[in-house]
Design a protein around this motif. Structure first.
Motif, short mmCIF file in Angstrom:
data_model
loop_
_atom_site.label_atom_id
_atom_site.label_comp_id
_atom_site.label_asym_id
_atom_site.label_seq_id
_atom_site.Cartn_x
_atom_site.Cartn_y
_atom_site.Cartn_z
N ALA A 569 0.83 -1.05 0.07
CA ALA A 569 0.13 -0.01 -0.06
C ALA A 569 0.82 1.23 -0.02
CB ALA A 569 -0.85 0.07 1.24
N GLY A 570 1.92 1.15 0.99
CA GLY A 570 2.72 2.40 0.80
C GLY A 570 3.42 2.66 -0.57
N GLY A 571 4.11 1.57 -1.05
CA GLY A 571 4.74 1.54 -2.45
C GLY A 571 3.54 2.27 -3.58
N LEU A 572 2.57 1.50 -3.55
CA LEU A 572 1.48 2.47 -4.47
C LEU A 572 1.01 3.31 -4.18
CD1 LEU A 572 -0.96 -0.96 -4.77
CD2 LEU A 572 0.89 -0.21 -6.26
N ALA A 573 1.13 4.02 -3.06
CA ALA A 573 0.70 5.39 -2.54
C ALA A 573 1.87 6.26 -3.26
CB ALA A 573 0.66 5.63 -1.22
N LEU A 574 3.07 5.67 -2.94
CA LEU A 574 4.44 6.68 -3.35
C LEU A 574 4.30 6.87 -4.99
CD1 LEU A 574 6.89 8.07 -2.47
CD2 LEU A 574 8.38 5.70 -2.45
N MET A 575 4.02 5.55 -5.46
CA MET A 575 3.94 5.62 -6.91
C MET A 575 2.93 6.77 -7.35
SD MET A 575 1.82 4.45 -9.44
CE MET A 575 0.81 2.99 -8.72
N ALA A 607 6.07 0.75 -13.71
CA ALA A 607 7.07 0.49 -13.14
C ALA A 607 7.18 0.53 -11.68
CB ALA A 607 8.22 1.37 -13.67
N GLY A 608 6.35 1.59 -11.32
CA GLY A 608 6.04 1.88 -9.84
C GLY A 608 5.34 0.54 -9.23
N ILE A 609 4.21 -0.03 -9.87
CA ILE A 609 3.64 -1.04 -9.66
C ILE A 609 4.74 -2.40 -9.33
CG2 ILE A 609 1.66 -2.68 -10.23
CD1 ILE A 609 0.41 -0.47 -11.56
N VAL A 610 5.41 -2.58 -10.35
CA VAL A 610 6.41 -3.82 -10.53
C VAL A 610 7.28 -3.60 -9.13
CG1 VAL A 610 8.18 -5.02 -11.57
CG2 VAL A 610 6.15 -4.02 -12.77
N LEU A 611 7.94 -2.37 -8.91
CA LEU A 611 8.72 -2.09 -7.80
C LEU A 611 7.84 -2.51 -6.52
CD1 LEU A 611 10.70 1.03 -9.18
CD2 LEU A 611 11.60 -1.43 -9.17
N ALA A 612 6.79 -2.00 -6.63
CA ALA A 612 5.87 -1.90 -5.14
C ALA A 612 5.81 -3.59 -4.71
CB ALA A 612 4.64 -1.21 -5.12
N ALA A 613 5.41 -4.23 -5.86
CA ALA A 613 5.09 -5.74 -5.74
C ALA A 613 6.41 -6.47 -5.60
CB ALA A 613 4.66 -6.38 -7.02
N LEU A 614 7.59 -6.08 -6.26
CA LEU A 614 8.85 -6.74 -5.61
C LEU A 614 9.25 -6.48 -4.28
CD1 LEU A 614 10.95 -6.34 -9.01
CD2 LEU A 614 9.82 -8.39 -8.15
N TRP A 615 9.08 -5.37 -3.86
CA TRP A 615 9.41 -4.91 -2.42
C TRP A 615 8.61 -5.49 -1.50
CZ3 TRP A 615 8.45 0.85 -0.39
CH2 TRP A 615 9.15 0.92 0.80
N ALA A 616 6.92 -5.83 -1.78
CA ALA A 616 6.20 -6.52 -0.89
C ALA A 616 6.78 -8.17 -0.93
CB ALA A 616 4.77 -6.29 -1.34
N LEU A 617 7.12 -8.66 -2.01
CA LEU A 617 7.55 -10.10 -1.97
C LEU A 617 9.00 -10.10 -1.09
CD1 LEU A 617 6.82 -10.97 -5.66
CD2 LEU A 617 5.45 -11.74 -3.55
N ALA A 618 9.80 -9.10 -1.33
CA ALA A 618 10.91 -9.02 -0.42
C ALA A 618 10.66 -9.04 0.99
CB ALA A 618 11.77 -8.06 -0.75
N THR A 619 9.46 -8.21 1.45
CA THR A 619 9.11 -8.39 2.78
C THR A 619 8.55 -9.63 3.25
OG1 THR A 619 8.55 -5.86 2.67
CG2 THR A 619 7.70 -7.21 4.37
N LEU A 620 7.93 -10.39 2.35
CA LEU A 620 7.48 -11.77 2.91
C LEU A 620 8.60 -12.88 2.68
CD1 LEU A 620 4.26 -12.06 0.56
CD2 LEU A 620 4.32 -12.19 3.12
#
Length: 813
Positions: A569-575, A607-620
């Motif tokens: 959610a934070g990544g998508l908001a930042l995007m 690109a922001g969506i992809v980075l936010a998704a990768l960031w969330a997967l790294a958190t998992l």
């Protein structure tokens, strides 16, 4: 008889203690306290020391299990086993990072060379391997201990379940049996003497304490208790009603559900706090005898629970204010049901208090059996009274519906005016009749345990269902109001994040759904609390929360899932913030056209969506290498099953990069032409002449021939063709045409207009002329203006234009 009364003791420990603690369990669940594990002394020290302590505790549980015979003892042993399991699992989690660090240090040394290594390196290697061996042994021992504790706890719970089934099925004594009452009459004098002795202890303890410490503390506690129970409670109730009726309260149903929740909290907490103040004031001067401590605790718990029942019924039924009533019940039925609620609360309060007095006085077991049988019959009578009231309410509704149908002439009017059906009344009546019938038959046959269980569970389930229903309505109203676009928080979020009103409403609905699901789980837990040890459920949740769910080589923890959602959610908001800055602030300051700006913003968005998704997967805990492995595994399926989607996606990227067409271009594809309004990674939207939108897959724009009418700012060319007779003065006609072109402001001087003779054939001269305008979009309108002017000028200068020859074939009869 001795065996029967022993079963009664077990039943008493089984059912009345959960009922006494039911309210506390409910509130602890409501505030989330069940997630917090109690701290023990085993949490101190090193992980190895905690494993040793957990092992000792588990051994003690196994030794005590041989002598355990009561439900409370088994429950205590089960909780101790679960605590040992939690300590062992916590120690394993504490050791695993140290073990991973040790493996990393040993890996830096590499494998030992065959030719030998320096003494210092060999000494370090040996020390590290020794430390790793100790850590590995501690981890393995902790895992084994946790598994042993889990199995032991499950075994104890099976014993409790078996004991529970035996208690329900045992026959103790029927109230219709004369032998039961003869035994009761024989033991009654002794039991009264025991109760009188307990009373003397209470008076003696109070007298000695007041003689030593005075009456200040008891009188102060009594005064504060009366102040809290009556003036403060009534004032807070009045304050809540006044606020709900004022203009400051939110509009809609939240006024009613919020007031009901406030009245429930005030009506439950303040009487309970008053009883707690009174008991603590007596304890402060040691005025409560040791044997009466359990009676004092029962007094506080019974007051809380009885107040909860009364306040819940009052805030739901509201007999004096029908407009604030949450349930569709008429005034007469509401008043009758409220009386039954008061009666049920009073019976519950007396039952819990007398049960504590019975235990403290150590009365005979035959008196306990008679007492429980009497309480069961009282509960049955109360439930029957409530069912009769609900049946009368249902009959009145049916009579009103029949009366409306007779009075209304039109069937549509009759259906519209018909009172709504109350399906919940039918379900309540059906379940109540079944419970009453079962409890009454069981009591008369001598199955007192089952009768008490059925009656108490009926009351407890009714209380839980009503409380959860109220809280779910309040949660729904509060969540939707909190995130409403017109609310203060909603306006703040819209201004700060740029969210659309519909998105805020969706967020409110999702928040409401999550809270209501949590409340349903709380209600289910509260309902099943009397059946067994709720700590087993908590332990499973804590184990999943701490250890996580293992999927392959990865461990999925609830905390990691929550953090991943927060990060996403934070990544998508930042995007969104970055994209708005690009579109609204930076890109308009550049020299790029609108198509280039759209390409940059679209690429930045994805690109922001992809980075936010990768960031969330790294958190998992899912690294990029696992994502790449998953992508390679799905590549075959994508190649066949999602070939068209992949082709359009790649084509969209090509369009955004090469830009053969861009937003604002006028293109012609097949027999359709129009302006490009939007280019996404899957399709392109083209607005055609009739203002409809043509959605074209991106692959069509890449693989097929497209005519771009405005690419590179191309000029628009106007072509006018017509024919004149052979006798026409073509020089004058040419001058006339050039003057018409020069007089039109839309026609460009460069390239200059031209008028040419295309052919001479059949007595006609074919004229072909060209002119240019600054855009292809202006061709149609300018050409129409030129044709209007040409017709007027040729007519004014007597220049005839050739018309088609009309040939008629006539056959002579």
């Amino acid at each position: 008889m001795v065996r029967a009364v022993r079963c009664t003791v077990l039943f008493k420990q089984r059912f009345f203690l959960p009922l006494r603690a039911g309210l506390f369990v409910f509130f602890m669940l409501a505030v989330g306290a069940a997630w917090a594990a109690p701290e023990t002394s085993g949490n101190a020290g090193t992980p190895q020391a905690r494993i040793e302590q957990a092992s000792s505790a588990l051994d003690a549980v196994q030794r005590a299990l041989n002598d355990a015979d009561s439900a409370e003892t088994l429950k205590t042993l089960s909780e101790r086993a679960l605590q040992a399991q939690r300590d062992a699992e916590a120690s394993v989690q504490a050791l695993q990072p140290d073990l991973a660090q040790m493996d990393a240090r040993i890996e830096q040394l590499g494998p030992a060379p065959e030719s030998g290594e320096e003494a210092d390196i060999a000494r370090q290697r040996k020390a590290l391997e020794q430390q790793r061996s100790e850590l590995d042994a501690g981890v393995k021992r902790g895992k084994l201990l946790a598994e042993d504790a889990r199995q032991l706890s499950e075994s104890i719970e099976k014993m409790r379940a078996q004991q529970f089934s035996e208690q329900l099925g045992r026959k103790l004594g029927s109230p219709l049996s004369p032998a039961l009452w003869r035994n009761f009459a024989e033991h009654l004098p002794d039991d009264l003497d025991r109760v009188h002795g307990l009373y003397r202890q209470a008076i003696s303890g109070l007298t000695q304490a007041t003689a030593k410490h005075g009456w200040v503390a008891p009188l102060t506690g009594l005064g504060l208790a009366l102040l809290v129970a009556f003036p403060l409670r009534l004032w807070l109730r009045h304050l809540g009603r006044r606020y709900a009726a004022s203009g400051r309260a939110p509009d809609g149903r939240l006024r009613r559900t919020g007031l009901a929740t406030w009245l429930l909290l005030v009506g439950t907490l303040l009487p309970g706090m008053a009883s707690l103040l009174l008991v603590n004031s007596l304890r402060s001067i040691s005025a409560i005898a040791p044997r009466l401590e359990s009676v004092a605790d029962a007094f506080v718990g019974a007051t809380f629970f009885a107040a909860f029942i009364v306040s819940l019924a009052s805030c739901l039924l509201v007999p004096s204010r029908p407009s604030w009533r949450l349930f569709d019940i008429e005034d007469v039925g509401a008043r009758h049901l409220l009386r039954f609620a008061w009666a049920a609360a009073g019976v519950t309060w007396v039952t819990l208090l007398l049960r504590a007095v019975n235990n403290a006085a150590r009365t005979s077991q035959i008196s306990t059996v008679a007492f429980y049988g009497l309480i069961a019959l009282i509960y049955v009578a109360l439930i029957m009274g409530m069912l009769v009231t609900l049946a009368a309410l249902h009959r009145r509704r049916a009579a009103e519906a029949a009366k409306v149908e007779q009075e209304e002439s039109a069937a549509a009017h009759a259906r519209a005016a018909k009172p709504p059906r109350s399906g919940w009344l039918v379900l309540v009546r059906l379940g109540g009749h079944v419970a009453v019938f079962a409890a009454l038959i069981a009591t008369l046959l001598g199955y007192i345990n089952f009768a008490m269980f059925a009656a108490q569970q009926m009351v407890w389930m009714t209380v839980v269902v009503l409380a959860i229903s109220l809280l779910m309505k309040f949660a729904d109203d509060f969540a939707t109001w909190l995130l409403a676009p017109e609310s203060t928080i909603g306006r703040t979020l819209r201004l700060s994040t740029g969210l659309a009103p519909s998105r805020l409403e969706q967020a409110g609905v999702l928040l409401s759904a999550m809270v209501r699901v949590l409340l349903v789980l709380v209600g289910i837990t509260a309902v099943i609390a009397p059946y067994g040890n709720v700590s087993m459920l908590y332990s499973g949740l804590e184990t999943m929360a701490g250890g996580g769910l293992k999927i392959g080589d990865s461990v999925l923890k609830p905390s990691a899932v929550v953090w991943a959602l927060v990060v996403l959610a934070g990544g998508l908001a930042l995007m969104g913030v970055v994209q708005r800055w690009l579109v609204e602030t930076y890109l308009p300051k550049t020299q790029l056209d609108i198509g280039a700006r759209n390409s940059i913003s679209t690429v930045a968005h994805y690109a922001g969506i992809v980075l936010a998704a990768l960031w969330a997967l790294a958190t998992l805990g899912i690294g990029f290498e696992k994502v790449a492995l998953l992508a390679s595994a799905l590549s075959v399926g994508i190649g066949f099953g999602l070939q068209a989607i992949t082709q359009n996606f790649v084509s969209g990227l090509i369009l955004l990069a090469e830009r053969p067409v861009k937003i604002g271009d006028w293109v012609k594809i097949g027999d359709q032409e129009g302006d490009i309004r939007r280019i996404s990674v899957r399709s392109t939207e083209i607005q055609v002449g009739d203002r409809s939108t043509l959605i074209v897959p991106n692959s069509e724009l890449i693989t097929k021939t497209i005519r771009n009418m405005t690419m590179d700012n191309a000029l628009g060319r106007i072509q006018i063709q017509f024919s004149v007779p052979l006798s026409t003065d073509v020089g004058k006609l040419r001058t006339l045409m050039l003057d018409i072109y020069a007089a039109n402001p839309a026609v460009l001087e460069t390239p200059a207009p031209s008028v040419q003779i295309d052919s001479i054939n059949g007595g006609m001269i074919a004229i072909n002329s060209f002119a240019y305008v600054n855009s292809a979009r202006a061709v149609y309108g300018t050409r129409s203006e030129l044709l209007f002017e040409l017709l007027q000028q040729t007519m004014a200068n007597n220049i005839p234009l050739v018309t088609p020859t009309d040939i008629h074939l006539v056959r002579d009869s």
